[in-house]
Design a protein around this motif. Structure first.
Motif, mmCIF file in Angstrom:
data_model
loop_
_atom_site.group_PDB
_atom_site.id
_atom_site.type_symbol
_atom_site.label_atom_id
_atom_site.label_comp_id
_atom_site.label_asym_id
_atom_site.label_seq_id
_atom_site.Cartn_x
_atom_site.Cartn_y
_atom_site.Cartn_z
ATOM 1 N N MET A 293 43.655 43.724 40.526
ATOM 2 C CA MET A 293 44.746 43.310 39.634
ATOM 3 C C MET A 293 46.095 43.484 40.319
ATOM 4 O O MET A 293 46.986 42.633 40.195
ATOM 5 C CB MET A 293 44.721 44.121 38.335
ATOM 6 C CG MET A 293 43.651 43.699 37.368
ATOM 7 S SD MET A 293 43.810 44.513 35.765
ATOM 8 C CE MET A 293 43.188 46.159 36.135
ATOM 9 N N GLU A 294 46.248 44.589 41.042
ATOM 10 C CA GLU A 294 47.492 44.851 41.758
ATOM 11 C C GLU A 294 47.751 43.756 42.800
ATOM 12 O O GLU A 294 48.859 43.219 42.896
ATOM 13 C CB GLU A 294 47.405 46.211 42.437
ATOM 14 C CG GLU A 294 48.588 46.559 43.319
ATOM 15 C CD GLU A 294 48.351 47.854 44.059
ATOM 16 O OE1 GLU A 294 49.181 48.767 43.887
ATOM 17 O OE2 GLU A 294 47.348 47.973 44.801
ATOM 18 N N GLU A 295 46.738 43.431 43.571
ATOM 19 C CA GLU A 295 46.873 42.401 44.602
ATOM 20 C C GLU A 295 47.258 41.056 43.975
ATOM 21 O O GLU A 295 48.114 40.345 44.490
ATOM 22 C CB GLU A 295 45.563 42.274 45.381
ATOM 23 C CG GLU A 295 45.630 41.329 46.551
ATOM 24 C CD GLU A 295 46.476 41.826 47.701
ATOM 25 O OE1 GLU A 295 46.938 40.981 48.490
ATOM 26 O OE2 GLU A 295 46.690 43.053 47.822
ATOM 27 N N ALA A 296 46.648 40.732 42.850
ATOM 28 C CA ALA A 296 46.962 39.475 42.161
ATOM 29 C C ALA A 296 48.419 39.479 41.677
ATOM 30 O O ALA A 296 49.110 38.456 41.786
ATOM 31 C CB ALA A 296 46.001 39.255 41.003
ATOM 32 N N ARG A 297 48.888 40.618 41.151
ATOM 33 C CA ARG A 297 50.288 40.703 40.707
ATOM 34 C C ARG A 297 51.236 40.467 41.874
ATOM 35 O O ARG A 297 52.264 39.794 41.743
ATOM 36 C CB ARG A 297 50.591 42.080 40.090
ATOM 37 C CG ARG A 297 50.262 42.203 38.655
ATOM 38 C CD ARG A 297 50.838 43.458 38.044
ATOM 39 N NE ARG A 297 50.534 44.694 38.749
ATOM 40 C CZ ARG A 297 49.414 45.391 38.605
ATOM 41 N NH1 ARG A 297 48.470 44.976 37.791
ATOM 42 N NH2 ARG A 297 49.228 46.501 39.280
ATOM 43 N N ILE A 298 50.885 41.007 43.028
ATOM 44 C CA ILE A 298 51.729 40.821 44.208
ATOM 45 C C ILE A 298 51.810 39.340 44.556
ATOM 46 O O ILE A 298 52.878 38.827 44.873
ATOM 47 C CB ILE A 298 51.200 41.662 45.387
ATOM 48 C CG1 ILE A 298 51.443 43.143 45.099
ATOM 49 C CG2 ILE A 298 51.860 41.251 46.701
ATOM 50 C CD1 ILE A 298 50.721 44.088 46.025
ATOM 51 N N HIS A 299 50.691 38.640 44.465
ATOM 52 C CA HIS A 299 50.689 37.202 44.751
ATOM 53 C C HIS A 299 51.529 36.425 43.744
ATOM 54 O O HIS A 299 52.111 35.399 44.086
ATOM 55 C CB HIS A 299 49.259 36.657 44.768
ATOM 56 C CG HIS A 299 48.516 36.997 46.014
ATOM 57 N ND1 HIS A 299 48.641 36.283 47.173
ATOM 58 C CD2 HIS A 299 47.643 37.993 46.274
ATOM 59 C CE1 HIS A 299 47.876 36.819 48.101
ATOM 60 N NE2 HIS A 299 47.263 37.854 47.577
ATOM 61 N N ILE A 300 51.607 36.906 42.522
ATOM 62 C CA ILE A 300 52.417 36.238 41.504
ATOM 63 C C ILE A 300 53.902 36.458 41.761
ATOM 64 O O ILE A 300 54.701 35.522 41.710
ATOM 65 C CB ILE A 300 52.037 36.729 40.088
ATOM 66 C CG1 ILE A 300 50.625 36.238 39.728
ATOM 67 C CG2 ILE A 300 53.058 36.263 39.049
ATOM 68 C CD1 ILE A 300 50.046 36.911 38.493
ATOM 69 N N PHE A 301 54.300 37.707 42.053
ATOM 70 C CA PHE A 301 55.721 38.032 42.144
ATOM 71 C C PHE A 301 56.316 37.904 43.539
ATOM 72 O O PHE A 301 57.536 37.734 43.663
ATOM 73 C CB PHE A 301 55.979 39.440 41.596
ATOM 74 C CG PHE A 301 55.947 39.492 40.102
ATOM 75 C CD1 PHE A 301 57.005 39.015 39.353
ATOM 76 C CD2 PHE A 301 54.835 39.992 39.437
ATOM 77 C CE1 PHE A 301 56.974 39.033 37.975
ATOM 78 C CE2 PHE A 301 54.786 40.017 38.053
ATOM 79 C CZ PHE A 301 55.861 39.539 37.322
#
Length: 134
Positions: A21-29
């Protein structure tokens, strides 16, 4: 997913879901990073996860963020985690809330207009699809 991501039962360890989830958030922001004011950043305010079905190695974890609410300074997302290639099977369902904060004081701050516009644009794209996948 790596071999070492498994627990003793050969399932994906619960911590790996949070890292995904953290990695995905990084890709979003990350693409919006240049829109943030100096000294501000995204802080995780809440993360919870329901583990619905054990995932085993080998696999690629697909993380889908679905925005629930864009607040003055927060973004609340529902998160689905699936095995790549199995779009109809949800292995974990989660929720995360991030808050834009002044990093020195720890207080929240409103989304700058360009960031809010980028998030709303992403929301519009999300409304017509299944979510942001990373």
């Amino acid at each position: 997913m790596r071999w070492g991501d498994m627990d003793i039962l050969q399932h994906v360890n619960n911590t790996v879901y949070f890292r995904a989830m953290e990695e995905a958030r990084i890709h979003i922001f990350a693409p919006m990073q240049n829109l943030f004011a100096a000294g501000t950043g995204i802080v995780l305010a809440r993360a919870e996860c329901d583990f619905l079905k054990p995932m085993t190695w080998p696999a690629n974890i697909e993380v889908v963020h679905q925005p629930v609410r864009l607040g003055r300074s927060s973004l609340d997302c529902s998160v689905l985690m699936r095995r790549e290639g199995e779009p109809d099977t949800v292995y974990a369902r989660a929720r995360s809330v991030v808050v834009l904060s002044h990093l020195k004081t720890g207080t929240s701050c409103a989304w700058p207009a360009p960031v809010r516009a980028a998030l709303e644009k992403q929301f519009a794209a999300i409304s017509s699809s299944t979510g942001v996948t990373a």
